[in-house]
Scaffold this motif. Structure first.
Motif, short mmCIF file in Angstrom:
data_model
loop_
_atom_site.label_atom_id
_atom_site.label_comp_id
_atom_site.label_asym_id
_atom_site.label_seq_id
_atom_site.Cartn_x
_atom_site.Cartn_y
_atom_site.Cartn_z
N HIS A 232 2.23 -9.12 2.62
CA HIS A 232 3.20 -9.72 1.70
C HIS A 232 3.60 -11.14 2.11
O HIS A 232 3.52 -12.04 1.30
CB HIS A 232 4.43 -8.86 1.42
N HIS A 281 6.03 -2.26 0.06
CA HIS A 281 5.88 -2.19 -1.40
C HIS A 281 4.41 -2.26 -1.83
O HIS A 281 4.11 -2.04 -2.99
CB HIS A 281 6.77 -3.22 -2.13
N HIS A 282 3.54 -2.56 -0.89
CA HIS A 282 2.10 -2.47 -1.20
C HIS A 282 1.56 -1.09 -0.89
O HIS A 282 0.38 -0.82 -1.09
CB HIS A 282 1.32 -3.52 -0.42
CU CU Z 1 3.99 -8.10 -1.79
#
Ligand code: CU
Ligand code: HEM
Length: 563
Positions: A232, A281-282
């Motif tokens: 990220h 969040h991935h």
């Molecule tokens: Cu991300």
């Protein structure tokens, strides 16, 4: 020092590193864009003559690595070298050291590219069909990882070079506020040092030993987590050069001044603090990561919208100020007073507009439940071609129209082509990205040469799969054309004779409307922000990584959390 003198004459060594970095960056862009059109035409079934479907992964790996890692980050090292010298008014201390990190990055990039493209050429025993996310259980030739490691160490040394230059400046200027560009470079690099720890551990301790046969297995969940620890924040490494340009150059290109220097500092601090503890969040779809950690990551992600909204506000306010200085009036009428015919301005402004759209689709990605609707569909490349593929890429191209003459001392060539180019990119991306988003909602997967959806129906009725495919093919073709037009302008400028005609670039950057003295000095206490960032990372990642390691770091079979 006079702003009339071109940067290349004032700071020849910094200009050379910037030129070299940009040269590699634009070469990666050229190859990556050519692979992009191959993919776009192949997977839409419009033209399949170039590669066989079996080679699709090699091409996609090349496209991802060359564009998302090499084009963007070599551009970053170029513009940050320029920004360091320009904002501090001095050369980097040792031209040999600067050249050394550049060469290390360059040789690493060549090694990695060789491993990828070796897979396409039959006789060469390399292969690296692991995509730019390269996590286990996919495995590449050791050359791929070794190259990435060398390249990464090169970026670390580059950061050390800029920060060292800053310390020298600080000794000569005690008590002064850090110049804004330098502040952005330092905070971005501190973020990068934290973030790259994850991928460095992944590559050096797991993937490289695995590919060399030194260890037998790895824990895929642990290595994926280490990857996304980095994956990220890397998006901010792509975006920060664009923000850097939007905050410090775009206001001037619009005919005005930056609205607020303090807000810009706050934004960069927020990115330093918030960009790492969100990587989960991935991994919403990864089994083995408890929901609670995914939820924390989601909450942090939504907080990250704040600096992006602040940026939208500050940048648009600066543009409006510029437009009104140029005689613009009315609620929206001022937009007409902006210099849309100037390629550097037009590219940055169009990139910013597309970034807004990309931000909205990003909110969908970030929502833990709604993410399952679009996970691994074509929606996702639709999203990030707006962010890295346009907000970053188009800004980098646009700002080069302004910067490249200053670091070469040559006039921009083929000005007419440069003027049209941002619009070609904008239209191409409008078509490709929109259709990718829609296709993703219809369930079309990403990362495949054979998305078998009505493959043989070719009547492009509005709303049909064929219509979306056609849009992707036309959009992708326009985009590649746009990239090649840009490269033509750069190569033309590079080869042009120096001193022919006056250098028609005004390199002066005016002071902000609200300057650094309007903000508390604590903003410049980067050590404090760095420590807070580290603490947040430990809170977000400490327990999950501990549990993954505690069950045996090399044990792919063990359940990652106590069950
Ligand atoms: Cu991300
Ligand atoms: C993936 C086309 C420019 C970064 C893709 C895909 C297409 C495509 C069709 C999806 C492939 C699939 O999932 O099967 C193009 C075209 C471009 C372009 C025609 C015009 C030059 C860019 C730029 C960037 C970029 C400028 C970044 C700076 C990526 C990345 C992927 C991707 C990271 C994902 C690769 C993966 O899934 O591993 N591109 N693209 N592209 N593109 Fe582009």
């Amino acid at each position: 020092m006079s702003d009339r003198l071109a940067f290349v004459d004032k700071f020849p060594s910094a200009a050379r590193i910037t030129r070299l970095s940009m040269g590699v960056s634009f070469t990666a862009l050229t190859i990556g864009a050519l692979l992009g059109i191959v993919q776009a035409l192949h997977r839409t079934n419009v033209f399949r003559g170039v590669i066989s479907s079996a080679d699709y992964y090699s091409v996609l790996t090349g496209h991802g690595v060359l564009l998302a890692l090499f084009f963007t980050i070599f551009f970053l090292t170029g513009i940050f070298t320029w920004g360091t010298s320009r904002s501090l008014g001095r050369e980097l201390p040792s031209p040999r050291f600067s050249l050394a990190w550049f060469l290390l990055m360059f040789s690493g990039a060549v090694m990695t590219a060789t491993a990828i493209f070796g897979g396409l050429v039959g006789q060469i025993p390399f292969s690296a069909d692991v995509l730019y996310t390269f996590y286990a259980p996919l495995q590449a030739h050791p050359l791929f990882y070794a190259g990435l490691a060398a390249w990464l160490v090169g970026t670390w040394l580059a950061g050390a070079d800029w920060i060292r230059t800053y310390y020298h400046w600080r000794q000569d200027n005690p008590g002064e506020r850090i110049p804004l560009q330098m502040f952005m470079i330092v905070t971005t690099m501190l973020m990068w040092y934290i973030a790259t720890l994850g991928v460095a551990v992944e590559v050096l301790f797991f993937l490289l030993p695995l590919s060399l046969g030194l260890i037998e297995s790895v824990d895929p969940l642990l290595t994926r987590t280490l990857f996304w620890f980095f994956g990220h924040p890397v998006v901010y490494f792509w975006l920060m050069p664009a923000y850097f340009a939007w905050y410090t150059v775009l206001p001037k290109l619009s005919g005005g001044r930056l609205f607020s220097d303090p807000l810009a500092r706050v934004v960069f601090i927020l990115f330093l603090i918030l960009s790492t503890p969100v990587g989960f969040h991935h991994q919403y779809a990864d089994p083995g990561v408890p929901e609670g950690f995914k939820f924390i990551a989601m909450t942090n992600t939504m907080f990250l919208l704040l600096p992006s909204f602040l940026t939208a506000f500050t940048v648009v306010a600066s543009m409006e100020y510029g437009a009104r200085q140029r005689g613009g009036t009315g609620y929206l009428g001022w937009l007409r007073a902006l210099p849309w015919g100037k390629p550097a301005f037009a590219g940055c402004a169009l990139a910013g507009m597309m970034f807004a759209a990309g931000g909205f689709s990003g909110i969908i990605n970030a929502g833990m439940n709604i993410n399952s609707l679009i996970h691994n569909t074509l929606w996702v490349p639709g999203h990030f071609h707006l962010t890295v593929g346009t907000a970053s890429a188009l800004t980098m191209m646009a700002i080069s129209y302004w910067l490249y003459p200053q670091i070469t001392g040559k006039r921009l060539q083929f000005y007419g082509i440069a003027q049209v180019q941002p619009y070609i990119w904008f239209i191409g991306m409008g078509l490709m990205s929109n259709a990718m988003h829609r296709a993703g909602l219809a369930g079309v997967p990403r990362r495949t040469a054979e998305p078998q959806y009505q493959q043989f129906d070719f009547a492009p009725v509005l709303g049909s799969m064929a219509e979306m495919r056609l849009q992707i093919a036309i959009g992708g073709t326009l985009l590649t054309l746009g990239a090649l037009m840009f490269v033509l302008v750069m190569v033309g400028t590079w080869l042009a004779e120096r001193g022919r005609g006056r250098l028609r670039v005004d390199s002066h950057l005016p002071e902000p409307i609200s300057g650094p003295s309007d903000s508390p000095r604590v903003l410049d206490n980067v050590k404090l922000w760095f420590v807070i960032a580290v603490v947040l990372v430990v809170i977000a990642y400490g327990f999950p990584i501990y549990s993954m390691v505690a069950d045996g770091a090399l044990n792919p079979a063990a359940p990652p959390f106590p069950v």
